[in-house]
Design a protein around this motif. Structure first.
Motif, short mmCIF file in Angstrom:
data_model
loop_
_atom_site.label_atom_id
_atom_site.label_comp_id
_atom_site.label_asym_id
_atom_site.label_seq_id
_atom_site.Cartn_x
_atom_site.Cartn_y
_atom_site.Cartn_z
N THR A 158 30.31 39.42 53.27
CA THR A 158 30.53 38.81 53.41
C THR A 158 30.23 36.94 53.21
OG1 THR A 158 28.78 38.07 55.18
CG2 THR A 158 30.35 39.05 56.10
N GLY A 159 31.14 35.96 52.57
CA GLY A 159 30.62 35.13 51.67
C GLY A 159 31.25 34.95 50.55
N PRO A 160 30.87 34.22 49.14
CA PRO A 160 31.03 34.47 47.48
C PRO A 160 29.95 35.72 47.11
CG PRO A 160 29.87 32.31 48.64
CD PRO A 160 30.04 33.05 49.42
N VAL A 161 30.80 36.27 46.65
CA VAL A 161 30.08 36.95 45.43
C VAL A 161 30.95 36.98 43.90
CG1 VAL A 161 29.58 39.48 45.50
CG2 VAL A 161 29.04 39.35 47.25
N LEU A 162 30.19 37.43 42.84
CA LEU A 162 30.58 37.45 42.04
C LEU A 162 31.22 39.14 41.44
CD1 LEU A 162 29.81 35.42 38.57
CD2 LEU A 162 30.37 37.57 38.86
N VAL A 163 32.69 39.05 40.97
CA VAL A 163 33.07 40.54 40.71
C VAL A 163 33.51 40.23 39.49
CG1 VAL A 163 33.91 42.27 41.93
CG2 VAL A 163 33.21 40.50 42.92
N GLY A 164 33.38 41.43 38.45
CA GLY A 164 34.49 41.51 37.88
C GLY A 164 34.82 42.59 37.54
N PHE A 165 36.69 42.69 37.73
CA PHE A 165 37.25 44.14 37.31
C PHE A 165 37.55 43.88 35.62
CE2 PHE A 165 37.60 41.44 41.31
CZ PHE A 165 37.64 42.99 41.82
N GLN A 166 37.92 45.32 35.28
CA GLN A 166 37.73 45.47 34.05
C GLN A 166 39.84 45.84 33.91
OE1 GLN A 166 35.22 48.76 32.29
NE2 GLN A 166 33.83 48.58 33.98
N PRO A 167 39.94 45.46 32.61
CA PRO A 167 41.28 45.56 32.65
C PRO A 167 41.78 47.28 32.51
CG PRO A 167 40.75 44.38 30.76
CD PRO A 167 39.43 45.12 31.65
N ASN A 168 42.77 47.74 33.42
CA ASN A 168 43.12 49.04 33.55
C ASN A 168 42.28 49.73 34.27
OD1 ASN A 168 46.20 48.39 31.77
ND2 ASN A 168 44.44 48.61 29.57
N ARG A 169 41.38 49.52 34.32
CA ARG A 169 40.92 50.32 35.44
C ARG A 169 40.49 50.21 36.87
NH1 ARG A 169 35.38 51.20 31.83
NH2 ARG A 169 35.26 52.23 33.82
N ASP A 170 40.53 49.05 37.50
CA ASP A 170 40.65 48.12 38.47
C ASP A 170 41.75 48.34 39.20
OD1 ASP A 170 37.48 48.90 37.92
OD2 ASP A 170 38.14 46.67 37.03
N ASN A 171 41.65 48.55 40.59
CA ASN A 171 42.75 47.71 41.58
C ASN A 171 43.07 45.97 41.60
OD1 ASN A 171 40.77 46.81 43.17
ND2 ASN A 171 42.28 47.77 45.00
N HIS A 172 42.62 45.87 40.62
CA HIS A 172 42.57 43.78 40.69
C HIS A 172 42.98 43.17 39.51
CE1 HIS A 172 41.61 39.63 41.03
NE2 HIS A 172 41.48 39.91 42.78
N ALA A 173 43.43 42.18 39.22
CA ALA A 173 43.63 41.79 37.41
C ALA A 173 42.29 41.86 36.89
CB ALA A 173 44.74 40.22 38.03
N PRO A 174 42.56 42.56 35.93
CA PRO A 174 40.76 42.00 35.26
C PRO A 174 40.44 40.01 34.90
CG PRO A 174 43.10 42.31 33.62
CD PRO A 174 43.38 42.20 34.89
N GLY A 175 38.83 40.08 35.21
CA GLY A 175 38.19 39.11 35.15
C GLY A 175 37.56 38.97 35.67
N VAL A 176 36.84 37.95 35.54
CA VAL A 176 35.45 37.37 36.75
C VAL A 176 35.75 36.58 37.27
CG1 VAL A 176 33.44 37.07 36.87
CG2 VAL A 176 33.80 37.81 34.29
N PHE A 177 35.88 37.45 39.02
CA PHE A 177 36.51 35.91 39.90
C PHE A 177 35.38 35.99 41.33
CE2 PHE A 177 40.04 38.52 38.25
CZ PHE A 177 41.07 37.65 38.37
N ILE A 178 35.71 34.76 41.51
CA ILE A 178 34.00 33.97 43.34
C ILE A 178 35.33 35.05 44.28
CG2 ILE A 178 32.98 32.87 44.76
CD1 ILE A 178 31.24 33.69 42.37
#
Length: 169
Positions: free
Chosen positions: A118-138
């Motif tokens: 619950t609330g904001p967390v910083l999450v990094g996603f890698q290209p071609n490995r995750d189910n989210h666009a690559p990058g770093v997101f709050i």
């Protein structure tokens, strides 16, 4: 039903004081500091450019709620203020990212972690490995993440997101 129960548990934890507030003094009762270390990622690992993360406010605490017979954590809560400076190493632009959410983390013996947030967390996603666009997101909301050794998956929930790579490009 399990997800509904976890949302209820998260809400009850926040209301009952299990989750320390952003302004709380260091909590007692088993809460231990859980500091974040600075991190560097080369171009292409998360963003198209090299990035540096540095905590500027870090008063996150963790509390083990359930252990395995060997004493290792099976379920742990994390809460407290965390603000990271997110910097594009190539152009020097930076932004502050508030990642002061509350999480219950299930640790599985195969290395998989299930994060109920619950609330904001910083999450990094890698290209071609995750189910989210690559990058770093709050990611800010109520959601569940599966973090495995080889990939990250947003399993369910409702959230708003802030693209930190775009903010400093």
């Amino acid at each position: 039903m399990k997800r509904i129960l976890l949302v209820i548990v998260l809400a009850a934890a926040a209301l009952s004081g299990l989750a320390p507030t952003a302004s709380a003094a260091p909590p007692g009762g088993g809460w231990e500091p859980a500091p974040s270390a600075p991190a560097d990622y080369p171009a292409g690992a998360r963003c198209a450019f090299a990035i540096h993360l540095e905590p500027v406010v870090d008063k996150v605490y963790g509390k083990v709620l359930k252990t395995r017979p060997d004493g290792s954590a099976a379920l742990q809560a994390y809460a407290g203020p965390l603000v990271e400076r997110f910097t594009n190493v190539e152009n020097g632009k930076s932004t502050l990212a508030d990642a002061s959410g509350f999480a219950l983390v299930e640790y599985h013996t195969d290395g998989v972690q299930i994060w109920h947030v619950t609330g904001p967390v910083l999450v990094g996603f890698q290209p071609n490995r995750d189910n989210h666009a690559p990058g770093v997101f709050i990611l800010d909301g109520v959601y569940t993440l599966k973090i495995a050794p080889a990939y990250r998956t947003v399993l369910s929930g409702h959230w708003a997101e802030r693209d930190l790579c775009a903010a400093v490009s």
